[in-house]
Scaffold this active site. Structure first.
Site, PDB file in Angstrom:
ATOM      1  N   GLY A 106       1.001  -1.164   0.007  1.00 23.43           N
ATOM      2  CA  GLY A 106       0.020  -0.007   0.064  1.00 23.43           C
ATOM      3  C   GLY A 106       1.062   1.323   0.240  1.00 23.43           C
ATOM      4  CB  VAL A 144      -1.407   3.593   5.049  1.00 22.09           C
ATOM      5  CG1 VAL A 144      -2.147   2.215   5.806  1.00 22.09           C
ATOM      6  CG2 VAL A 144      -2.606   4.372   4.574  1.00 22.09           C
ATOM      7  CD  GLU A 198       6.942  -5.742  -1.715  1.00 24.11           C
ATOM      8  OE1 GLU A 198       7.295  -5.249  -2.645  1.00 24.11           O
ATOM      9  OE2 GLU A 198       7.783  -6.644  -1.393  1.00 24.11           O
ATOM     10  CB  CYS A 224       2.875  -0.015  -7.288  1.00 23.26           C
ATOM     11  SG  CYS A 224       3.315  -1.742  -7.688  1.00 23.26           S
TER      12      CYS A 224
END
Ligand code: NAD
Length: 498
Positions: free
Chosen positions: A191, A195, A213, A247
């Site tokens: 994420g 966070v 990751e 990503c």
């Protein structure tokens, strides 16, 4: 409160089965992996429709980048599992000639997988495959932002996998907070950086090991030696998959002003060829996942620079056209925040040196770095003088598809690795073990370590400790052990005479 009790019971149940060694045997792991493969094979349509409902993901993207990717991954785990589980035996040397040593990979325990919404199946089930292969019990928490995919995962997992050992919990941040009140042996989180820091803070309660990751900005360097038509195709392809909500998507291009002009022409040609004159009508382009992300990406589009290509949007359809933004400054929001959408910024430099300096001066190390150049010397410079999680020359995203490569970030783009054997290792504790010889002879070989100490004993020990590597060529197989048996016996006898 009721939720907390429910999670406590769930984790306790998994831990009980873990401690009863249910997940350890090769046969159990293999069966679960085969069931996971069956889950993919028997539920293609359900997976595709969930992705369509969540973000209008096209059939081809859903097949290639989720279903097929997961099938390959689990097939590889099934094929190599026995090999990965094997104890690694070490060759012994002069220091401990009568003994054996080995490295045993043992499962960590009950692990938690927290996943994002952009590739909701792949980014949940590939870590799950690795965690099953390494013999762990697993709790999965998919993203609430892709609710159809989350529901499908929650429905399918208990149908195919052993519910004593694997479970799915649905929900958002409050559910993560409640889960992290409990002790896990590993948290595998995919994420955002922001966070991740919160997860890290909560994990510290038990000092739980975390894999992160994360994302960030993945630059592309484009020099004047390349075929710009091919380069533009490969860059725009990487940007358009899942409309940039990937990503590993290229985030911004670094090039000279003259390369920028050539790139814009080539990119427009490629886009029209793929998606026709009205890109919005193309079936193959996904939509932004929700209104919050739509406004985030639209704000980035308007945050600085000028539109060089694309630039249209439609709030009702959550549509933002793949767009290239030029004349940006390094302080513009589009150059400081992760884009994670269909925008590509172009930042101008005059030279290769300036490009390397720019990449290295950014506050975060990139998850991926892409370099387009025909020059071997340039490729070598970027490989050796920059840092990034992964790297690809003359293409984007393709490094993700090579199963044998580790995937993971560096610094703010994450830490830890997975894919193939790297995933197995990530969820494994490697226990170093010495099997000491228990015979009288074995004891005689090591007799110098026992008090009372003498100058000679210290000399012998110090010689063995400091110089044994010089004798590494003598490996103590069967004949070596006979030799050592005699030598040890002689030395021990000699020491006793002193
Ligand atoms: P996110 O961080 O918002 O959410 C990820 C998970 O964390 C979800 O399960 C969510 O429920 C949970 N979560 C969200 N807020 C939380 C909070 N305050 N407390 C506790 N848990 C919380 O990420 P996202 O928006 O789903 O995904 C986008 C980000 O993920 C991007 O930064 C992207 O680069 C990154 N990403 C990285 C990879 C990779 O492999 N490196 C892959 C995909 C996405």
């Amino acid at each position: 409160m009721a939720t907390n009790r429910k999670f406590k019971e769930l984790i306790h149940r998994h831990r009980t089965h873990f401690l009863a060694h249910k997940t350890r045997p090769y046969s159990f792991r293999l069966n679960q992996l085969k069931n996971l493969l069956k889950l993919y094979e028997e539920n293609n349509d359900l997976i595709l429709s969930s992705l369509k409902n969540d973000m209008n993901k096209s059939k081809l993207e859903a097949y290639l980048y989720e279903v097929d990717f997961m099938k390959n991954d689990v097939r590889m785990a099934i094929k190599y599992l026995k090999n990965w589980m094997k104890e690694t035996k070490l060759k012994m040397n002069l220091l401990m000639p009568m003994d054996d040593a080995g490295i045993v990979g043992e499962p960590e325990g009950v692990v938690l997988i927290l996943s994002p919404w952009n590739y909701p199946f792949q980014l949940t089930l590939i870590p799950l495959c690795a965690a099953i292969a390494s013999g762990n019990c697993v709790v999965i928490k998919p993203s609430e932002i892709s609710p159809h995919s989350s529901k499908t995962i929650a429905t399918l997992i208990p149908r195919y996998l052993d519910t004593d050992c694997y479970s799915v919990v649905e929900g958002g941040p409050d559910v993560v907070g409640a889960l992290l009140e409990e002790k896990f042996d590993h948290i595998f989180y995919t994420g955002s950086f922001t966070v991740a820091r919160e997860i890290h803070r909560m994990a510290n309660k038990y000092l739980t090991k975390c894999t992160f990751e994360l994302g960030g900005k993945s630059p592309v360097y484009l020099d004047s030696t390349v075929d710009v038509t091919m380069a533009a195709k490969r860059i725009m392809w990487g940007k358009c998959i899942n409309v940039g909500q990937t990503c590993v998507a290229p985030d911004y291009v670094i090039c000279t002003k003259s390369m920028e002009t050539k790139f814009l022409t080539a990119a427009k040609l490629a886009m029209d060829e793929w998606y026709g004159p009205d890109w919005k009508k193309a079936e193959d382009l996904a939509r932004i996942v929700n209104l919050r992300h739509f406004h985030r990406v639209k704000d980035l589009l308007l945050s600085g620079g000028e539109v060089g290509l694309g630039g249209k949007w439609d709030e009702e359809e959550l549509w933002i056209e793949p767009s290239v933004v030029v004349n940006v400054k390094e302080t513009d929001k589009i150059m400081t925040d992760e884009i994670f959408g269909p925008l590509l910024a172009i930042y101008n430099v005059e030279s290769e040196d300036e490009a390397i300096e720019f990449i290295n001066s950014r506050p975060s190390k990139p998850l991926c770095l892409y370099v387009f150049s025909a020059s071997k010397a340039t490729m070598k410079r970027f490989r050796d003088e920059t840092q990034s999680g992964t790297m690809a020359f003359n293409d984007t995203i393709v490094q993700f598809a090579v199963d044998e490569l580790p995937f993971g970030g560096i610094g703010e783009s994450g830490h830890g690795y997975y894919h193939g054997k790297f995933g197995f290792d990530e969820f494994t504790h490697f226990k170093g073990i010495v099997y000491r010889d228990y015979s009288w002879i074995g004891d005689q070989v090591g007799i110098f370590r026992y008090p009372p100490y003498s100058a000679l004993k210290i000399k012998i020990l110090s010689f063995l400790l400091c110089h044994w590597k010089k004798f590494k060529f003598i490996y103590f197989d069967y004949f070596g052990e006979i030799f050592l048996f005699l030598a040890g016996f002689f030395v021990a006898w000699w020491v006793f005479q002193l």
